[in-house]
Design a protein around this motif. Structure first.
Motif, PDB file in Angstrom:
ATOM      1  N   LEU A 322       0.802  -1.226   0.000  1.00 11.28           N
ATOM      2  CA  LEU A 322       0.000   0.000   0.000  1.00 11.28           C
ATOM      3  C   LEU A 322       0.831   1.270   0.000  1.00 11.28           C
ATOM      4  N   LYS A 323       2.055   1.196   0.514  1.00 11.28           N
ATOM      5  CA  LYS A 323       2.870   2.397   0.679  1.00 11.28           C
ATOM      6  C   LYS A 323       4.175   2.286  -0.099  1.00 11.28           C
ATOM      7  N   ARG A 324       4.663   3.455  -0.523  1.00 10.58           N
ATOM      8  CA  ARG A 324       5.956   3.514  -1.195  1.00 10.58           C
ATOM      9  C   ARG A 324       7.056   3.912  -0.212  1.00 10.58           C
ATOM     10  N   ARG A 325       8.265   3.483  -0.491  1.00 14.90           N
ATOM     11  CA  ARG A 325       9.483   3.885   0.230  1.00 14.90           C
ATOM     12  C   ARG A 325       9.510   3.417   1.690  1.00 14.90           C
ATOM     13  N   VAL A 326       8.771   2.396   2.069  1.00 12.63           N
ATOM     14  CA  VAL A 326       8.743   1.974   3.474  1.00 12.63           C
ATOM     15  C   VAL A 326       9.659   0.788   3.769  1.00 12.63           C
ATOM     16  N   ILE A 327      10.197   0.136   2.756  1.00 13.57           N
ATOM     17  CA  ILE A 327      11.058  -1.026   3.015  1.00 13.57           C
ATOM     18  C   ILE A 327      12.262  -0.638   3.878  1.00 13.57           C
ATOM     19  N   PRO A 328      12.949   0.497   3.605  1.00 12.19           N
ATOM     20  CA  PRO A 328      14.070   0.880   4.486  1.00 12.19           C
ATOM     21  C   PRO A 328      13.645   1.128   5.928  1.00 12.19           C
ATOM     22  N   VAL A 329      12.405   1.534   6.145  1.00 14.24           N
ATOM     23  CA  VAL A 329      11.930   1.767   7.514  1.00 14.24           C
ATOM     24  C   VAL A 329      11.920   0.460   8.297  1.00 14.24           C
ATOM     25  N   PHE A 330      11.358  -0.576   7.700  1.00 14.49           N
ATOM     26  CA  PHE A 330      11.328  -1.884   8.378  1.00 14.49           C
ATOM     27  C   PHE A 330      12.735  -2.455   8.528  1.00 14.49           C
ATOM     28  N   ALA A 331      13.582  -2.245   7.541  1.00  8.34           N
ATOM     29  CA  ALA A 331      14.961  -2.742   7.637  1.00  8.34           C
ATOM     30  C   ALA A 331      15.698  -2.041   8.775  1.00  8.34           C
ATOM     31  N   PHE A 332      15.433  -0.755   8.968  1.00  9.88           N
ATOM     32  CA  PHE A 332      16.079  -0.012  10.042  1.00  9.88           C
ATOM     33  C   PHE A 332      15.701  -0.553  11.406  1.00  9.88           C
ATOM     34  N   VAL A 333      14.418  -0.859  11.612  1.00 10.46           N
ATOM     35  CA  VAL A 333      13.977  -1.400  12.900  1.00 10.46           C
ATOM     36  C   VAL A 333      14.681  -2.723  13.189  1.00 10.46           C
ATOM     37  N   ALA A 334      14.714  -3.609  12.190  1.00 14.06           N
ATOM     38  CA  ALA A 334      15.376  -4.899  12.390  1.00 14.06           C
ATOM     39  C   ALA A 334      16.862  -4.715  12.677  1.00 14.06           C
ATOM     40  N   ALA A 335      17.509  -3.796  11.943  1.00 10.65           N
ATOM     41  CA  ALA A 335      18.937  -3.564  12.151  1.00 10.65           C
ATOM     42  C   ALA A 335      19.199  -2.990  13.537  1.00 10.65           C
ATOM     43  N   TYR A 336      18.327  -2.083  13.995  1.00  9.72           N
ATOM     44  CA  TYR A 336      18.544  -1.491  15.315  1.00  9.72           C
ATOM     45  C   TYR A 336      18.446  -2.549  16.408  1.00  9.72           C
ATOM     46  N   ILE A 337      17.493  -3.464  16.283  1.00 12.34           N
ATOM     47  CA  ILE A 337      17.347  -4.513  17.299  1.00 12.34           C
ATOM     48  C   ILE A 337      18.605  -5.377  17.348  1.00 12.34           C
ATOM     49  N   ILE A 338      19.153  -5.692  16.193  1.00 13.74           N
ATOM     50  CA  ILE A 338      20.384  -6.483  16.162  1.00 13.74           C
ATOM     51  C   ILE A 338      21.522  -5.713  16.827  1.00 13.74           C
ATOM     52  N   VAL A 339      21.633  -4.424  16.498  1.00 16.90           N
ATOM     53  CA  VAL A 339      22.678  -3.598  17.108  1.00 16.90           C
ATOM     54  C   VAL A 339      22.485  -3.517  18.618  1.00 16.90           C
ATOM     55  N   ALA A 340      21.236  -3.385  19.071  1.00 17.60           N
ATOM     56  CA  ALA A 340      20.957  -3.300  20.505  1.00 17.60           C
ATOM     57  C   ALA A 340      21.289  -4.596  21.229  1.00 17.60           C
ATOM     58  N   THR A 341      21.321  -5.704  20.495  1.00 16.51           N
ATOM     59  CA  THR A 341      21.617  -7.008  21.090  1.00 16.51           C
ATOM     60  C   THR A 341      23.113  -7.274  21.144  1.00 16.51           C
ATOM     61  N   ILE A 342      23.904  -6.541  20.371  1.00 15.05           N
ATOM     62  CA  ILE A 342      25.343  -6.791  20.329  1.00 15.05           C
ATOM     63  C   ILE A 342      25.992  -6.671  21.705  1.00 15.05           C
ATOM     64  N   PRO A 343      25.672  -5.632  22.515  1.00 11.91           N
ATOM     65  CA  PRO A 343      26.290  -5.594  23.861  1.00 11.91           C
ATOM     66  C   PRO A 343      26.004  -6.834  24.697  1.00 11.91           C
ATOM     67  N   VAL A 344      24.826  -7.416  24.525  1.00 10.83           N
ATOM     68  CA  VAL A 344      24.512  -8.643  25.256  1.00 10.83           C
ATOM     69  C   VAL A 344      25.407  -9.779  24.772  1.00 10.83           C
ATOM     70  N   LEU A 345      25.606  -9.857  23.436  1.00 16.42           N
ATOM     71  CA  LEU A 345      26.442 -10.916  22.877  1.00 16.42           C
ATOM     72  C   LEU A 345      27.896 -10.761  23.308  1.00 16.42           C
ATOM     73  N   VAL A 346      28.365  -9.524  23.373  1.00 13.67           N
ATOM     74  CA  VAL A 346      29.784  -9.280  23.647  1.00 13.67           C
ATOM     75  C   VAL A 346      30.094  -9.260  25.138  1.00 13.67           C
ATOM     76  N   LEU A 347      29.191  -8.672  25.946  1.00 11.67           N
ATOM     77  CA  LEU A 347      29.492  -8.440  27.356  1.00 11.67           C
ATOM     78  C   LEU A 347      28.767  -9.389  28.301  1.00 11.67           C
ATOM     79  N   ARG A 348      27.659  -9.972  27.872  1.00  9.10           N
ATOM     80  CA  ARG A 348      26.846 -10.763  28.791  1.00  9.10           C
ATOM     81  C   ARG A 348      26.790 -12.243  28.452  1.00  9.10           C
TER      82      ARG A 348
END
Length: 611
Positions: A322-348
């Protein structure tokens, strides 16, 4: 926004109704979260913050720059110090601070939505998600975690809104406002270092999705350069702050960095998405599990996670159709969650770390702001040409979806509260206050607090003298007492006794035992070695006058364990806490003319009488 029928007056009334509705939603969210806090109490790291706040002055490097399990958070310690000074170990004060921070974060998120969407009813959808989603609940309900997480959420929303306004208007006051918010959040929690990067990404997506700035041609040709130029004051200021902050952080904090392998990373990421993030998008997880004394973790039923993944796929797929140009928006959310999990992987993460750690949701709390921004960007994205309006979900469908999310989130909040309320500190502190409500402070030997309040692994922070230091008007801990009492696991004041793990034997003088006079120290064998630990010695003595008796373990570290015992005239008993270990004790008296006869008595663990 297109003027509503009826002219400007109707438009103003329309906007006022949206404002009133948004504020009412914020109040409702605070009421629900306040109810959760009313069933909670201090937990784990809270006692470490409180103990250090009572031990050090406010403007002390030992307090503000303390390395707390790898965290650098001077403003968190400062907030804990102020609240401890005003209301020592009072949960209502800690709960009030969380509600104030939550209010500030909620208003910052509302401002972000107004910047991205305007005062339109559609903002109720992302605002409801932020206010009620269980994604932020575990970090909010725990005071120490909330002092970290809530300023980060507020700064993420505020700086992102300022970034968009800065690019739109080129007014530098937005850069100044954003930098102040960024610095404050960074001093509350080091994870706020992601704020300018996330704000840049959201602003970049906003330019890409809307293509509405005045310089639309430039933004369409190169959105990255447009955002970089439009917010250059903010980006330069953020770089300066980080260049100052990184060396300070590196000097204050020492952490072991490691990685437990791809298998562990796969497990953590799977738990992050499947068991944590995706269910809470729909108001889950509905059920929580807990192993005391750990925090609750999301335990959504398997069928529910499958259904949530299917629903998420339908929503993402439908939005792309239904919408144009929204694929990068969803990709950003997924990428941010992965980045937010990196400290757990590295430090915890590691062989001794349960993967349920990420299911506690604490490490994902600020992603709620990222999701809010993503929802707003999808709403403002242009529709695809040629699609009939009837394919777009109507207001009734949206209202039903929001109502279902509210009910789901409230249910998850209630079930979380039921599990989280299993906290022994409420009863412990209530009983302790009642037991020590006396004219003068109760004098006790130092002891460990119950393990379900604070683990022995946190020694010496788990000692009662540190945890209960703010209550020094009621209870004081010292190395010597004349009456042996203890605080039990429920906070009650009970009589205690010393176990005969080792003993001071009957001395060689049949009329005096061990005779101690000024001069050379007297070594008293204990009948066996004692390992390094905190022990209690029961000294049964007779003295010809008042004076002082110094007792220590007969070891290399004996001087560090030495305790000065005030001696009274006559036959008396003193209980002494000694930290160390050896096969004998050394006794000396520096008081001229004093002669002390020491009888037999136990040396060992102090425990409740009758245990």
């Amino acid at each position: 926004m297109t003027a509503a029928p009826g002219g400007p007056q109707r438009k103003v009334e329309y906007s006022r109704a949206v404002v009133a509705g948004a504020l009412a939603l914020i109040v409702a969210g605070l009421v629900l979260r306040g109810w959760v806090l009313s069933r909670g109490s201090f937990y784990w790291d809270d006692f470490i913050l409180i103990g250090r706040a009572a031990e050090f002055p406010l403007f002390s490097a030992d307090l503000l720059f303390h390395d707390h399990d790898g965290h650098f958070m001077p403003l968190t310690f400062a907030a804990a110090w102020l609240l401890t000074a005003v209301a020592p170990l009072e949960w209502w004060a800690a709960a009030a601070s969380l509600l104030i921070l939550q209010l500030l974060a909620s208003l910052a998120v509302l401002r972000l939505l107004v910047v991205l969407l305007g005062w339109r009813p559609v903002l109720f959808v992302p605002l409801t998600f932020y206010l009620l989603s269980p994604l932020t609940l575990p970090a909010f309900a725990w005071w120490a975690a909330g002092l970290n997480a809530l300023p980060l959420q507020a700064a993420l929303a505020w700086v992102t809104a300022d970034t968009v306004r800065l690019i739109e208007t080129r007014r530098r006051r937005y850069a100044v406002s954003a930098l102040v918010a960024f610095l404050i959040a960074l001093l509350f929690f080091e994870k706020a270092a992601v704020v300018p990067f996330a704000a840049f990404a959201v602003a970049l997506l906003w330019v890409w999705v809307t293509q509405k700035p005045r310089d639309a041609g430039a933004s369409r040709a190169n959105p990255f350069a447009f955002v970089a130029r439009g917010g250059r004051e903010l980006w330069i200021g953020s770089a300066v702050i980080l260049l100052w902050w990184i060396p300070v952080y590196s000097m204050a904090v020492s952490r072991d960095v490691g990685f437990d392998g791809l298998k562990s990373a796969g497990t953590i990421l799977n738990r992050t998405f499947t068991d944590s993030f995706v269910p809470v998008l729909f108001g889950g997880p509905w059920t929580w599990e807990r192993w005391l004394p750990s925090t609750p973790w999301a335990a959504a039923p398997q069928w529910a996670t499958v259904a949530c993944w299917a629903a998420l796929a339908a929503i993402v797929g439908g939005s792309i159709v239904l919408k144009r140009r929204v694929i990068p928006v969803f990709a950003f959310v997924a990428a941010y969650i992965i980045v937010a999990t990196i400290p757990v992987l590295v430090l915890r993460a590691g062989p001794d770390t349960a993967p349920e750690l990420v299911q506690s949701l604490r490490y994902l709390a600020e992603t709620s702001v990222i999701v809010v921004a993503a929802i707003a960007l999808v709403f403002v994205a242009p529709g695809r040409e040629g699609l009939n309006a009837r394919w777009h979900p109507g207001r009734k469908a949206a209202a039903v979806a929001v109502a279902a999310f509210i009910l789901s989130s409230v249910w998850s909040t209630v079930t979380f509260s039921q599990v989280w309320s299993e906290n022994p500190s409420r009863e412990y502190l209530t009983n302790l206050r009642g037991a020590t409500d006396t004219d003068a402070p109760v004098q006790l030997l130092d002891q460990e607090v119950p393990w379900n309040l604070l683990s022995p692994l946190t020694f010496p922070q788990n000692m009662a003298s540190r945890v209960l230091a703010p209550l020094d008007d009621r209870v004081r801990f010292g190395p010597v007492v004349s009456e042996l009492r203890m605080v039990d696991d429920r906070g009650r004041l009970v009589a205690a006794e010393v176990w005969w793990n080792r003993a001071i034997p009957q001395g060689p003088d049949p009329e005096c035992g061990y005779r101690i006079t000024p001069g050379a120290p007297v070594a008293v064998p204990l009948g066996g070695g004692m390992f390094e630990h905190g022990w209690t010695a029961q000294l049964n003595y007779f003295s010809n006058g008042p004076g002082e008796l110094v007792v220590a373990f007969d070891s290399i570290a004996g001087e560090r364990s030495a305790v000065s015992v005030p001696i009274e005239e006559g036959l008396n008993t003193a209980y002494v806490r000694l930290v160390g270990g050896a096969e004998s004790l050394l006794f000396t008296t520096p008081t001229p003319g004093v002669e002390i006869c020491l009888g037999s008595g136990p040396v060992g663990v102090a425990a409740h009488a009758g245990n």
